[in-house]
Design an enzyme around this catalytic site. Structure first.
Site, PDB file in Angstrom:
ATOM      1  N   HIS A 103       0.823  -1.213   0.000  1.00 52.22           N
ATOM      2  CA  HIS A 103       0.000   0.000   0.000  1.00 52.22           C
ATOM      3  C   HIS A 103       0.856   1.260   0.000  1.00 52.22           C
ATOM      4  O   HIS A 103       0.441   2.298  -0.516  1.00 52.22           O
ATOM      5  CB  HIS A 103      -0.895   0.032   1.246  1.00 52.22           C
ATOM      6  CG  HIS A 103      -2.137  -0.787   1.128  1.00 52.22           C
ATOM      7  ND1 HIS A 103      -3.312  -0.290   0.615  1.00 52.22           N
ATOM      8  CD2 HIS A 103      -2.388  -2.070   1.453  1.00 52.22           C
ATOM      9  CE1 HIS A 103      -4.238  -1.234   0.640  1.00 52.22           C
ATOM     10  NE2 HIS A 103      -3.702  -2.321   1.152  1.00 52.22           N
ATOM     11  N   GLU A 161      -7.117 -12.085   0.051  1.00 56.19           N
ATOM     12  CA  GLU A 161      -8.144 -11.081   0.311  1.00 56.19           C
ATOM     13  C   GLU A 161      -8.853 -10.705  -0.986  1.00 56.19           C
ATOM     14  O   GLU A 161      -8.271 -10.072  -1.858  1.00 56.19           O
ATOM     15  CB  GLU A 161      -7.514  -9.838   0.952  1.00 56.19           C
ATOM     16  CG  GLU A 161      -6.818 -10.132   2.275  1.00 56.19           C
ATOM     17  CD  GLU A 161      -6.047  -8.960   2.838  1.00 56.19           C
ATOM     18  OE1 GLU A 161      -5.676  -9.015   4.025  1.00 56.19           O
ATOM     19  OE2 GLU A 161      -5.799  -7.983   2.088  1.00 56.19           O
ATOM     20  N   HIS A 184      -8.536  -6.954  -2.303  1.00 55.61           N
ATOM     21  CA  HIS A 184      -7.218  -6.323  -2.334  1.00 55.61           C
ATOM     22  C   HIS A 184      -6.598  -6.436  -3.734  1.00 55.61           C
ATOM     23  O   HIS A 184      -6.327  -7.536  -4.205  1.00 55.61           O
ATOM     24  CB  HIS A 184      -6.334  -7.026  -1.301  1.00 55.61           C
ATOM     25  CG  HIS A 184      -4.999  -6.408  -1.061  1.00 55.61           C
ATOM     26  ND1 HIS A 184      -4.418  -6.388   0.172  1.00 55.61           N
ATOM     27  CD2 HIS A 184      -4.126  -5.789  -1.886  1.00 55.61           C
ATOM     28  CE1 HIS A 184      -3.236  -5.786   0.102  1.00 55.61           C
ATOM     29  NE2 HIS A 184      -3.047  -5.426  -1.145  1.00 55.61           N
TER      30      HIS A 184
END
Length: 227
Positions: A132, A204, A207
């Site tokens: 991120h 996930e 994501h």
């Protein structure tokens, strides 16, 4: 995000605190994408504001924002919209999550129902070095009525089987069994994001990282601000 739990175009504006070169606020590229930045408030797995989040705003690299806007156009044609739960994450926020994780503790029925607090790093749910912080990750959902007991709840999102940040094996993109509609929604989101040049983190379903990201080796630590 409207990343099933994922869940457009304005001119760039001048901000009082310019972002680093190559970064934009998503709303300046596509204001139709809904934002629910959970780490700027209390509705997240830490149950408090995370360091570095000074405003509930999605910041991305310009190519990632442009690609996400393309997905949004496809979704709006189907009567849906994306919603982003997290985007660029400052390195200081990553460090804050890691410190919190190492405090240890029992499972949490909403966020990590079967994993010990101190095992979230080892299980791959919290990263010591997060992608991120490179600015090309979006955590998404698509909006429409639904509900999930695990992770972030939002009555307006599609049913993906779990909510955003449900740290459990049920959140794995290819997890089975799932209700048929949840499986179909995950497949729809995955296909749309892949077509726009994003790759999914298999643990996930929400994501996604831009495959051709502009800063693949660099992490940033400027705060998330509104202007």
């Amino acid at each position: 995000m409207i990343l099933p739990a994922l869940a457009l175009l304005a001119a760039f504006s001048a901000h009082a605190d310019p972002l680093p070169a190559g970064f934009v606020r998503l709303a300046d590229v596509d204001p139709t994408i809904r934002q629910d930045i959970r780490y700027a408030g209390l509705g997240n797995f830490l149950q408090r504001e995370v360091d570095g989040y000074e405003a509930p705003v999605c910041i991305l690299t310009a190519p990632a924002a442009k690609a996400l806007s393309g997905v949004q156009k496809a979704m709006t044609a189907e009567g849906l919209t994306l919603i982003v739960f997290d985007c660029y994450r400052p390195a200081r926020a990553v460090a804050d999550m890691v410190r919190w994780t190492r405090q240890g503790g029992p499972p949490d029925p909403q966020w990590y129902p079967t994993v010990e607090h101190g095992d979230l790093i080892a299980e791959g749910y919290v990263g010591e070095l997060s992608s991120h912080s490179r600015g090309s990750v979006a955590e998404l959902d698509k909006t429409s009525p639904a509900h999930s007991a695990c992770g972030a709840t939002d009555a307006r999102t599609l049913d993906f089987g779990t909510g955003f940040d449900c740290f459990d094996s049920a959140s794995e993109t290819a997890h089975r069994p799932l209700p048929l509609q949840a499986t179909a929604n995950r497949t729809m989101l995955l296909s749309a994001m892949r077509a726009a040049g994003f790759r999914n983190y298999a643990r996930e379903w929400w994501h996604f990282t831009l495959a051709d990201e502009p800063f693949p080796k660099q992490r940033f630590d400027f705060p998330v601000t509104a202007d």
